[in-house]
Design an enzyme around this catalytic site. Structure first.
Site, short mmCIF file in Angstrom:
data_model
loop_
_atom_site.label_atom_id
_atom_site.label_comp_id
_atom_site.label_asym_id
_atom_site.label_seq_id
_atom_site.Cartn_x
_atom_site.Cartn_y
_atom_site.Cartn_z
N TYR A 75 12.17 29.33 -11.37
CA TYR A 75 11.85 28.22 -12.27
C TYR A 75 13.05 27.28 -12.40
O TYR A 75 12.90 26.06 -12.43
CB TYR A 75 11.44 28.72 -13.66
CG TYR A 75 10.88 27.60 -14.50
CD1 TYR A 75 9.52 27.29 -14.46
CD2 TYR A 75 11.71 26.82 -15.30
CE1 TYR A 75 9.01 26.23 -15.19
CE2 TYR A 75 11.22 25.76 -16.04
CZ TYR A 75 9.86 25.47 -15.97
OH TYR A 75 9.36 24.41 -16.70
N PHE A 127 4.77 -3.87 -5.40
CA PHE A 127 3.97 -2.77 -4.89
C PHE A 127 3.14 -2.25 -6.07
O PHE A 127 3.61 -2.23 -7.20
CB PHE A 127 4.84 -1.64 -4.30
CG PHE A 127 3.99 -0.55 -3.72
CD1 PHE A 127 3.34 -0.74 -2.51
CD2 PHE A 127 3.77 0.63 -4.41
CE1 PHE A 127 2.48 0.23 -2.01
CE2 PHE A 127 2.92 1.61 -3.91
CZ PHE A 127 2.28 1.41 -2.70
N THR A 128 1.91 -1.81 -5.78
CA THR A 128 0.94 -1.49 -6.83
C THR A 128 1.51 -0.60 -7.95
O THR A 128 1.55 -1.00 -9.11
CB THR A 128 -0.30 -0.82 -6.21
OG1 THR A 128 0.15 0.25 -5.37
CG2 THR A 128 -1.10 -1.80 -5.37
N ASP A 218 13.78 0.55 -3.77
CA ASP A 218 12.58 1.31 -3.40
C ASP A 218 12.78 1.70 -1.95
O ASP A 218 12.56 0.90 -1.03
CB ASP A 218 11.32 0.46 -3.59
CG ASP A 218 10.05 1.25 -3.25
OD1 ASP A 218 10.15 2.25 -2.52
OD2 ASP A 218 8.96 0.85 -3.71
N LYS A 261 6.47 9.15 2.92
CA LYS A 261 6.51 8.21 4.05
C LYS A 261 7.66 8.58 4.99
O LYS A 261 7.56 9.54 5.73
CB LYS A 261 6.63 6.78 3.53
CG LYS A 261 5.34 6.20 2.95
CD LYS A 261 4.99 6.68 1.57
CE LYS A 261 3.85 5.95 0.92
NZ LYS A 261 4.16 5.42 -0.38
N ARG A 385 -7.52 -4.70 3.29
CA ARG A 385 -6.55 -5.27 2.35
C ARG A 385 -6.88 -6.75 2.23
O ARG A 385 -6.29 -7.59 2.89
CB ARG A 385 -5.11 -5.06 2.84
CG ARG A 385 -4.54 -3.69 2.48
CD ARG A 385 -4.33 -3.59 0.98
NE ARG A 385 -3.79 -2.32 0.54
CZ ARG A 385 -4.31 -1.55 -0.43
NH1 ARG A 385 -5.45 -1.91 -1.00
NH2 ARG A 385 -3.73 -0.45 -0.83
N PHE A 451 -11.79 -1.14 -4.68
CA PHE A 451 -11.78 -0.86 -3.24
C PHE A 451 -11.96 0.62 -2.92
O PHE A 451 -12.47 0.97 -1.86
CB PHE A 451 -10.51 -1.41 -2.57
CG PHE A 451 -9.22 -0.86 -3.13
CD1 PHE A 451 -8.63 -1.43 -4.25
CD2 PHE A 451 -8.60 0.20 -2.52
CE1 PHE A 451 -7.44 -0.93 -4.76
CE2 PHE A 451 -7.39 0.71 -3.02
CZ PHE A 451 -6.83 0.14 -4.15
#
Ligand code: PLP
Length: 459
Positions: A75, A127-128, A218, A261, A385, A451
């Protein structure tokens, strides 16, 4: 004699394969109908080549899988955490690490710590999830990317650059104390994976230093950005990806990372900062939202796979083959005359659906239609998109975005060059019969992020 080409090839060989279901045209027609002509609603099993996203879809290496067996599932104080911390310091140079379950977990914590109500956060395109966390913390995002980024035809090599005059105007208008940080992304996702140059970043550093403003990075696709700097920026041709990545990070004060990514894992992320006070607060807060600061919502084995993946992600041979494959696909599509966004970015090909299907008006969903046709032709799954993704304004009208695109995102180390041929040939076949393709109407529209779940019928 024909000129001899210098080809790239993958710096790995294949040890295990995942069998795919091959479908017939009739099966695909039925699957597409069942999915309401929305590629998000297709069952993954019915997909042959899946280009929906490059997020969490990478193939891990034998070393990463071996690392998973070395998971220390304590833990507190897992050995894998200390390994990950050491790798983040060595590869990126950030001093303090807070692991999180994925990128948005880090964005949540960072936004809560640094943003006060009424603050302005300038950034190179939104970015979203990043923007939403900034807004939820009481801030407002302001786009300061250069104008070239909004033009799919413009071939400027660094379309991720920040327009410093736009930024100076914001500083003048609101005052530096209202700007907690600049949100600087490498390989700007929403612009099509377009890079920022080192020169631009250095100038940004000088300007922000003068005003005492942080730069938060980012860094989801930092290695892919480094490749474009190596290939296209003066003075970097002989530099390693690893050293370029470290230089980028050294010009910033902290970072949020979606390791799904660049870092070659299926789940994971982190927040990394140089400022001890921010670290101290983040270490307290992560316990509330993610888990103890030595695991942040991840298993020990996940942190081990990430530590190993990060090291692999900055290898020159890896990144050359990764982006080489994306460029291979893009060039092949261009040879067939398929209209794509230029220059080719780091993580996928973006097809210009307005140009592809000029006879279909935007309210009959050209990009959605093209994505459906791609699946029908070959079982290749892509993502819309365009007008569907853009949603509606508060007054109920549709947003009609300038860019109406279909994204072909390439997972890392997953598909072969032969798969790329199949994709390009399929796009070319659909392009050849484009005049006979009719648009669609929306028959079900969910209230939020439509979407994902909207359904369509052919006209
Ligand atoms: C994916 C992504 C994120 C969010 O990360 P998640 O791991 O999906 O939560 C943030 N920024 C960029 C640029 C991304 O591509």
């Amino acid at each position: 004699m024909k000129k001899i080409k210098q080809s790239w090839a993958e710096p790995y060989k294949i040890k295990m394969v995942e069998l795919l279901k091959m479908t017939t045209a009739a099966q695909r027609k039925k699957a597409l109908k069942d999915a309401g002509h929305n590629t998000f609603l297709l069952k993954s099993e019915d997909v042959y080549i899946d280009l929906l996203t490059d997020s969490g879809t990478s193939a891990m290496s034998d070393r990463q899988w071996a690392g998973m067996m070395m998971g220390d599932e304590a833990y507190a104080g897992s050995r894998n955490f200390y390994h990950l911390e050491e790798v983040v310091r060595e590869v990126y140079g950030y001093k303090y690490l807070i692991p999180t379950h994925q990128g948005r977990g880090a964005e949540n914590i960072l936004s809560k710590i640094l943003i006060k109500k009424g603050d302005i956060i300038p950034g190179n395109m939104y970015f979203t999830t990043t923007r939403l966390h900034q807004e939820l913390a009481g801030g407002r995002f302001e786009d300061v990317i250069i104008d070239e980024a909004h033009d799919p035809e413009n071939t400027f090599p660094f379309k991720g650059n920040i327009d410093l005059s736009k930024l100076k105007k914001l500083i003048k208008k609101y005052g530096a104390p209202k700007i907690p940080y600049i949100s600087m992304a490498t390989s700007v996702n929403m612009a099509g994976g377009q890079p920022i140059s080192m020169k631009n970043l250095r100038e940004l550093r000088a300007l922000t230093k003068k005003h005492n403003i942080r730069i938060i990075h980012d860094m989801t696709r930092v290695a892919e950005n480094a490749y474009f700097i190596q290939q296209k920026e003066k003075g970097y041709a002989d530099r390693s990806i690893k050293s370029i990545v470290k230089e980028i990070c050294s010009l910033t004060d902290g970072a949020t990372m979606s390791a799904k990514k660049d870092a070659l894992v299926n789940i994971g992320g982190f927040l990394a900062v140089n400022d001890y006070d921010v670290y101290e607060e983040a270490r307290n807060m992560v316990v509330v939202y993610e888990g103890l600061h030595t695991y942040g919502g991840l298993a020990g084995r996940d942190m081990e796979a990430m530590a190993i993946g990060i090291k692999e992600s900055v290898s020159d041979d890896h990144i050359k083959a990764r982006i080489g494959q994306v460029i291979y696909l893009g060039e092949k599509m261009m040879e067939y005359g398929v209209p794509i966004v230029k220059p080719i970015g780091g993580h996928g090909i973006f097809v210009d659906a307005k140009k592809f299907l000029p006879h279909i008006p935007q309210d009959q969903f050209p990009a959605q239609t093209l994505a459906a046709e791609m699946y029908l032709d070959s079982g290749v799954r892509t993502m819309e998109r365009g007008v569907v993704s853009a949603g509606r304004k508060t007054n109920g009208e549709n947003y009609y975005p300038k860019l109406e695109l279909v994204r072909f995102t390439i997972p890392r180390r997953v598909y072969t060059q032969a798969h790329m041929d199949v994709i390009a040939e399929s796009a070319a076949r659909v392009y050849e019969r484009r005049d006979s393709i009719k648009g669609m109407k929306m028959v079900y529209e969910p209230k939020y992020l439509r979407f994902f779940q909207a359904r369509f019928e052919k006209l």
